[in-house]
Design a protein around this motif. Structure first.
Motif, PDB file in Angstrom:
ATOM      1  N   ASP A 292      -2.158  45.426 -13.774  1.00 38.39           N
ATOM      2  CA  ASP A 292      -3.363  44.833 -13.196  1.00 38.39           C
ATOM      3  C   ASP A 292      -3.031  43.934 -12.005  1.00 38.39           C
ATOM      4  N   GLU A 293      -1.846  43.282 -12.038  1.00 37.85           N
ATOM      5  CA  GLU A 293      -1.486  42.305 -11.009  1.00 37.85           C
ATOM      6  C   GLU A 293      -0.627  42.928  -9.899  1.00 37.85           C
ATOM      7  N   ASP A 324     -10.239  46.340  -5.432  1.00 38.58           N
ATOM      8  CA  ASP A 324     -10.918  45.318  -6.227  1.00 38.58           C
ATOM      9  C   ASP A 324     -10.042  44.762  -7.347  1.00 38.58           C
ATOM     10  N   PRO A 326      -7.139  42.450  -9.222  1.00 41.79           N
ATOM     11  CA  PRO A 326      -7.035  40.983  -9.112  1.00 41.79           C
ATOM     12  C   PRO A 326      -6.282  40.479  -7.886  1.00 41.79           C
ATOM     13  N   ASN A 327      -5.158  41.106  -7.523  1.00 44.08           N
ATOM     14  CA  ASN A 327      -4.355  40.623  -6.391  1.00 44.08           C
ATOM     15  C   ASN A 327      -4.785  41.188  -5.043  1.00 44.08           C
ATOM     16  N   LYS A 328      -5.895  41.926  -5.020  1.00 41.55           N
ATOM     17  CA  LYS A 328      -6.351  42.551  -3.772  1.00 41.55           C
ATOM     18  C   LYS A 328      -5.180  43.287  -3.106  1.00 41.55           C
TER      19      LYS A 328
END
Length: 603
Positions: A292-293, A324, A326-328
């Motif tokens: 996710d990151e 979109d 979390p870290n764009k």
């Protein structure tokens, strides 16, 4: 004048001229200095030649810039350069000649004023290389710009401004691969803001994460690595890119492969590629396969997507979903090619338009290498997976897997992408050098992440449209986060071939059900299609509305096997529903095959 004549001409002038000399300093940027030549700068690539490290690799190009040519020198004894094209009769004083000399004098003085009063880089760009060098030969460039003109051993030395081309940042690879081939590999560059923002984080010393979305090429099929089709092997093109970043920005805590190590302060590489999957799968299931990151996502789906409009839509949804996170994260689009399909052009050519709209840089191996394959068919033995490792065939295509790159192809693709990344670091150095103290730089403002467009380009224009943030859900037989689990099943079972996992049934009448929840009213099922696995057919429907169900055929005539998504319903009310599937007795397979393979359920 040909190249040899010109060389002789320069040598003759050099013996007649006396110091002081104005020479061109090529130590910083040799590719900025060119001599006229009738030869083309294109380089034919041969994957069969051996470079100085003993590897089979593209042949080094013939020298483009001949540093053996004497440096232009200033002469006090010679007449003006204009003499060589002025007939002797024009030296006679007459009204016509006086007017000609007056016009020449005005033009020459304009050139001098530009060279003296404009900033040197701007004057150089305005006048062009040839005129600029001529002015420099006669000592007519103002010395007050120390960055451009300096003294060295009693000689005036013109410092050529450094550029950030791929050849500038990686001259060794450029020499092997060729300057024009390097240029051709850049499909689209854009602003580079997202990538530069990610690179700024990397060189700040913070641990970073790189994820991969791709098919069997990125998975490593055909690499013949000692550890098999290991997606994290150092030979993999994506791992080459990660290793390059990790070498530039190492972390004292080391690296983590296959899972996120950010919590332990490690640089992370997770190859989430899935063989036989395209953007229709990843548009809803990408989060099942990368952290996710993640800070940088490498996409390689150009040959997994057919050249269909529907794949432009799913590729756009994939891009929006990644942006979109979390870290764009930054996204780098990697374009490989294959020679086994009906057309060489494939879905990657449709991806290009989407990538440009969303400012995603694209690096392509096809643009520089496919023309070489057209010239010499035997190059496919080295560019693509050689199944039997025998180079003595008469037929250059025999036993060659024309879909999967060889280790040579992986290395070229990885090095091209790494060189492009280095150009962005170079550009960042130039930008940030003007800003003073690096600790005071706000990188989010320097390299801004633009908000996503409020609508898709794969939709009809609506001035009132405002697409909400996508929140896809995916339950996949290949996922660890959200594995595909039926609420009930009869005659279905889990089965896998190597790293590919499915829920399968082969007895007609077998039933399976899955709980689903939707906010946009759509439910999709991803299943395998093949021409060779004797696959059957199934019918799927939502809740009790069996009459609105659709039939799905596993068999098709296309000469490849790949997962394909089907929309079961797109008009459901938001909320919880149940997806049902039943294996049919009828089949599209000409051999009567009945087996059906489910990969995932998505919404």
């Amino acid at each position: 004048m040909n190249y040899q004549d010109q060389n002789t001409h320069h040598q003759t002038l050099a013996t007649q001229r006396t110091p002081p000399q104005l020479i061109i300093d090529t130590s910083t940027s040799p590719q900025n200095i060119t001599y006229p030549s009738t030869e083309s700068r294109s380089v034919e690539v041969s994957l069969t030649s051996t470079n100085k490290r003993g590897r089979k690799y593209p042949s080094p190009p013939s020298s483009i810039y001949d540093n053996s040519l004497p440096s232009p020198s200033l002469s006090k004894n010679k007449s003006s350069t204009f003499d060589k094209w002025l007939p002797s009769t024009m030296l006679r004083i007459s009204r016509v000649n006086a007017k000609t000399f007056l016009n020449l004098s005005i033009a020459f003085n304009i050139l001098l004023l530009i060279a003296i009063f404009l900033p040197s880089e701007q004057a150089h760009d305005y006048l062009g290389d040839e005129t600029w060098n001529k002015i420099g030969q006669y000592g007519l460039i103002n010395n007050r710009w120390n960055n451009d003109l300096a003294l060295s051993g009693g000689q005036a030395v013109l410092q050529v401004p450094k550029t950030c081309s791929m050849c500038e940042v990686n001259p060794e690879f450029c020499e092997e691969f060729g300057e024009e081939n390097m240029i051709k590999s850049l499909g689209y560059t854009g602003t580079g803001n997202r990538l530069r923002r990610a690179l700024a984080k990397m060189r700040s010393g913070k641990p970073f994460s790189v994820g991969v979305i791709g098919g069997s090429v990125s998975k490593g099929h055909g690499l013949d690595a000692p550890d098999g089709d290991n997606p994290h092997t150092p030979r993999n093109l994506n791992r080459i890119i990660f290793d390059h970043l990790n070498e530039r920005f190492p972390n004292p805590n080391g690296i983590s492969l296959g899972k996120s190590g950010l919590a332990e302060g490690k640089n992370t590489f997770v190859n989430g590629a899935q063989g036989g999957m395209g953007s229709d799968y990843f548009s809803l299931c990408f989060s099942e396969h990368i952290p996710d990151e993640v800070d940088l996502v490498l996409i390689e789906l150009g040959i997994n997507d057919e050249a269909l409009i529907r794949n432009m839509n799913t590729y756009e949804l994939l891009v929006r979903g990644l942006f979109d996170m979390p870290n764009k994260p930054a996204v780098l689009n990697l374009q490989v090619f294959a020679l086994m399909f009906q057309y060489i052009s494939n879905g990657g050519d449709l991806h290009d338009g989407i990538a440009q709209f969303y400012d995603i840089p694209t690096v392509s191996i096809r643009n520089p290498l496919l023309p070489q394959v057209f010239k010499n068919t035997t190059e496919v033995r080295h560019l693509f997976h050689n199944r039997v490792k025998d180079l003595a065939w008469k037929d250059p295509l025999e036993e060659i897997d024309l879909r999967h790159l060889s280790w040579q192809g992986h290395e070229i693709m990885g090095k091209l992408a790494a060189a492009y990344i280095d150009t962005q670091l170079c550009e960042m150095d130039k930008i940030e050098a003007k800003l003073g103290n690096p600790e005071s730089i706000d990188y989010d403002k320097l390299y801004p992440v633009e908000p996503l467009p409020r609508a898709q380009i794969m939709k009809k224009y609506d001035p009132n449209s405002n697409l909400p943030k996508l929140a896809p859900q995916c339950y996949s037989a290949n996922a660890l986060k959200h594995p595909l689990k039926p609420s009930s099943q009869e005659g279905w079972r889990h089965w896998n071939w190597k790293e590919k996992h499915y829920l399968i049934a082969d007895k007609p009448g077998s039933k399976i059900s899955f709980p689903v929840s939707t906010t946009l009213g759509q439910v999709q099922l991803h299943y395998l299609r093949s021409y060779q696995y004797n696959l059957g057919s199934t019918r799927c429907w939502i809740d009790d509305e069996k009459d609105k169900g659709i039939k799905l055929d596993g068999y098709w005539k296309e000469p490849y096997n790949i997962g394909r998504a089907a929309t079961i319903r797109d008009d459901l009310t938001p909320g919880s529903h149940t997806l049902h599937c039943e294996l049919l007795n009828e089949t599209a397979d000409p051999k009567g095959g009945k087996e059906f393979r489910i990969i995932s359920v998505m919404r």
